[in-house]
Design a protein around this motif. Structure first.
Motif, PDB file in Angstrom:
ATOM      1  N   UNK A   1       0.829  -1.195   0.000  1.00 48.05           N
ATOM      2  CA  UNK A   1       0.000   0.000   0.000  1.00 48.05           C
ATOM      3  C   UNK A   1       0.869   1.252   0.000  1.00 48.05           C
ATOM      4  N   UNK A   2       1.982   1.229   0.714  1.00 47.15           N
ATOM      5  CA  UNK A   2       2.812   2.435   0.775  1.00 47.15           C
ATOM      6  C   UNK A   2       3.352   2.806  -0.611  1.00 47.15           C
ATOM      7  N   UNK A   3       3.711   1.819  -1.412  1.00 47.65           N
ATOM      8  CA  UNK A   3       4.179   2.093  -2.778  1.00 47.65           C
ATOM      9  C   UNK A   3       3.058   2.724  -3.594  1.00 47.65           C
ATOM     10  N   UNK A   4       1.864   2.189  -3.448  1.00 46.45           N
ATOM     11  CA  UNK A   4       0.735   2.697  -4.229  1.00 46.45           C
ATOM     12  C   UNK A   4       0.249   4.058  -3.732  1.00 46.45           C
ATOM     13  N   UNK A   5       0.518   4.381  -2.496  1.00 47.16           N
ATOM     14  CA  UNK A   5       0.106   5.683  -1.968  1.00 47.16           C
ATOM     15  C   UNK A   5       0.922   6.824  -2.575  1.00 47.16           C
ATOM     16  N   UNK A   6       2.134   6.547  -3.003  1.00 51.00           N
ATOM     17  CA  UNK A   6       2.993   7.601  -3.548  1.00 51.00           C
ATOM     18  C   UNK A   6       3.175   7.503  -5.064  1.00 51.00           C
ATOM     19  N   UNK A   7       2.542   6.518  -5.676  1.00 47.97           N
ATOM     20  CA  UNK A   7       2.576   6.361  -7.129  1.00 47.97           C
ATOM     21  C   UNK A   7       1.145   6.220  -7.631  1.00 47.97           C
ATOM     22  N   UNK A   8       0.891   6.740  -8.809  1.00 44.95           N
ATOM     23  CA  UNK A   8      -0.453   6.625  -9.378  1.00 44.95           C
ATOM     24  C   UNK A   8      -0.845   5.163  -9.548  1.00 44.95           C
ATOM     25  N   UNK A   9       0.122   4.349  -9.949  1.00 50.64           N
ATOM     26  CA  UNK A   9      -0.072   2.905 -10.094  1.00 50.64           C
ATOM     27  C   UNK A   9       1.286   2.225 -10.068  1.00 50.64           C
ATOM     28  N   UNK A  10       1.281   0.932  -9.904  1.00 50.14           N
ATOM     29  CA  UNK A  10       2.492   0.115  -9.986  1.00 50.14           C
ATOM     30  C   UNK A  10       2.100  -1.221 -10.597  1.00 50.14           C
TER      31      UNK A  10
END
Length: 78
Positions: free
Chosen positions: A1-10
């Motif tokens: 979730x932390x990656x997705x919180x700072x990126x539009x998508x992954x």
């Protein structure tokens, strides 16, 4: 979730590389987040290769923020 919180998508491979997770571990975690409606999953083909990408939902962003707030409260009590 932390990656997705700072990126539009992954996409799956980006998450796998960033987290150092195995395919199976990442698949089970993303499935749990999808079932909780915290993330949106989009499957597509790029050329002939399948590509799965993930993004947060409004519900997921709110739940993550509440989780971080709870952790900060615990830390501040110590």
């Amino acid at each position: 979730m932390s990656v997705l919180m700072v990126n539009e998508y992954a996409d799956f491979n980006m998450l796998k590389d960033l987290l150092g997770a195995t395919d199976g571990n990442l698949a089970s975690h993303t499935k749990a987040l999808e079932n909780a409606e915290y993330i949106k999953v989009e499957k597509q083909f790029i050329g002939r290769k399948p590509n799965t990408r993930y993004s947060t939902t409004a519900l997921g962003r709110e739940a993550f923020k509440k989780h971080i707030d709870a952790l900060e409260k615990l830390i501040n009590k110590i």
